[in-house]
Design a protein around this motif. Sequence first.
Motif, mmCIF file in Angstrom:
data_model
loop_
_atom_site.group_PDB
_atom_site.id
_atom_site.type_symbol
_atom_site.label_atom_id
_atom_site.label_comp_id
_atom_site.label_asym_id
_atom_site.label_seq_id
_atom_site.Cartn_x
_atom_site.Cartn_y
_atom_site.Cartn_z
ATOM 1 N N THR A 36 0.993 -1.255 0.038
ATOM 2 C CA THR A 36 0.066 -0.084 -0.053
ATOM 3 C C THR A 36 0.729 1.204 -0.129
ATOM 4 O O THR A 36 1.656 1.499 0.898
ATOM 5 N N PRO A 37 0.733 2.039 -1.128
ATOM 6 C CA PRO A 37 1.718 3.269 -1.001
ATOM 7 C C PRO A 37 1.075 4.252 0.082
ATOM 8 O O PRO A 37 0.014 4.180 0.259
ATOM 9 N N PRO A 38 2.249 5.084 0.419
ATOM 10 C CA PRO A 38 1.771 5.930 1.436
ATOM 11 C C PRO A 38 0.755 7.163 0.933
ATOM 12 O O PRO A 38 0.999 7.457 -0.100
ATOM 13 N N ALA A 39 -0.292 7.441 1.813
ATOM 14 C CA ALA A 39 -1.088 8.556 1.402
ATOM 15 C C ALA A 39 -0.350 9.766 1.370
ATOM 16 O O ALA A 39 -0.757 10.850 0.782
ATOM 17 N N THR A 40 0.628 10.095 2.393
ATOM 18 C CA THR A 40 1.525 11.244 2.491
ATOM 19 C C THR A 40 2.784 10.698 2.699
ATOM 20 O O THR A 40 3.031 9.704 3.537
ATOM 21 N N VAL A 41 3.880 11.547 2.137
ATOM 22 C CA VAL A 41 5.267 11.597 2.426
ATOM 23 C C VAL A 41 5.743 12.758 3.246
ATOM 24 O O VAL A 41 5.215 13.632 3.030
ATOM 25 N N TRP A 42 6.678 12.695 4.167
ATOM 26 C CA TRP A 42 7.264 13.792 4.750
ATOM 27 C C TRP A 42 8.571 13.939 4.353
ATOM 28 O O TRP A 42 9.533 13.044 4.342
ATOM 29 N N VAL A 43 8.851 15.223 3.845
ATOM 30 C CA VAL A 43 10.363 15.683 3.216
ATOM 31 C C VAL A 43 10.883 16.047 4.872
ATOM 32 O O VAL A 43 10.564 16.886 5.469
ATOM 33 N N ALA A 44 12.377 15.073 4.827
ATOM 34 C CA ALA A 44 12.934 15.560 5.854
ATOM 35 C C ALA A 44 14.418 15.982 5.350
ATOM 36 O O ALA A 44 14.773 15.609 4.160
ATOM 37 N N LEU A 45 15.249 16.745 6.200
ATOM 38 C CA LEU A 45 16.628 17.170 5.922
ATOM 39 C C LEU A 45 17.436 16.770 6.665
ATOM 40 O O LEU A 45 17.292 16.331 7.955
ATOM 41 N N PHE A 46 18.729 16.386 6.011
ATOM 42 C CA PHE A 46 19.700 15.571 6.732
ATOM 43 C C PHE A 46 20.939 16.415 6.720
ATOM 44 O O PHE A 46 21.539 16.976 5.648
ATOM 45 N N THR A 47 21.769 16.370 7.990
ATOM 46 C CA THR A 47 23.078 17.031 7.852
ATOM 47 C C THR A 47 24.232 15.953 7.419
ATOM 48 O O THR A 47 25.321 16.119 7.013
ATOM 49 N N THR A 48 23.926 14.599 7.627
ATOM 50 C CA THR A 48 24.647 13.531 7.385
ATOM 51 C C THR A 48 23.853 12.757 6.632
ATOM 52 O O THR A 48 22.739 12.289 7.091
ATOM 53 N N CYS A 49 24.047 12.165 5.154
ATOM 54 C CA CYS A 49 23.288 11.446 4.428
ATOM 55 C C CYS A 49 23.183 10.084 5.068
ATOM 56 O O CYS A 49 23.870 9.490 5.356
ATOM 57 N N PRO A 50 21.919 9.553 4.753
ATOM 58 C CA PRO A 50 21.428 8.204 5.070
ATOM 59 C C PRO A 50 22.269 7.396 4.183
ATOM 60 O O PRO A 50 22.830 7.734 3.107
ATOM 61 N N THR A 51 21.846 6.214 4.311
ATOM 62 C CA THR A 51 22.354 5.001 3.458
ATOM 63 C C THR A 51 21.225 4.134 3.281
ATOM 64 O O THR A 51 20.248 4.307 3.886
ATOM 65 N N ASP A 52 21.317 3.038 2.368
ATOM 66 C CA ASP A 52 20.438 2.099 2.554
ATOM 67 C C ASP A 52 19.891 1.389 3.695
ATOM 68 O O ASP A 52 18.626 1.157 3.935
ATOM 69 N N SER A 53 20.644 1.417 4.527
ATOM 70 C CA SER A 53 20.430 0.822 5.840
ATOM 71 C C SER A 53 20.639 1.704 7.351
ATOM 72 O O SER A 53 20.579 1.090 8.429
#
Length: 158
Positions: A36-53
């Motif tokens: 089920t795709p999300p009805a809403t997504v939230w945009v987040a800002l990062f100072t250190t980029c995430p990775t896949d995990s």
Amino acid sequence: MALVLLVASVAAYPAAMTDTLENSVIDWLLRGQAFTPPATVWVALFTTCPTDSTAGTEVTGGSYARVSIASSLANWAGTQSSGSTVASSGTGGTTSNNATVPFPPATADWGTVNCFGLMSASSGGTLYIYTALTTPRTITNGSTASFAAAALTFQIDN
């Protein structure tokens, strides 16, 4: 009067799906599991980029809050062109926001924002996809970060 800093992704960067989203798509497409795709997504800002995990380091404090965008043809461009509001028919796997995405004014320094991500909730939740900004931006006390229409650009393919 607040200084407005546009946190903009000028060119499409390949976006990375997190392991969680990759697993959900594989299970849905090839294994017959519900997705089920999300009805809403939230945009987040990062100072250190995430990775896949890994979660990366999301901005905190100073009135920072994720910004919600309803999942719809009106809010996200089709892959054929920025600003498109019809089903995707392009070949480049690129989408972008169709309207400005404003964050609340910073009441303290947020640091240098390097990446943005799409999350499942206004706090906590699951990171679905993330990408680096073409130009990192330092958000200081009194400034306002925002993405202009078509600036929150990412590419899933290619």
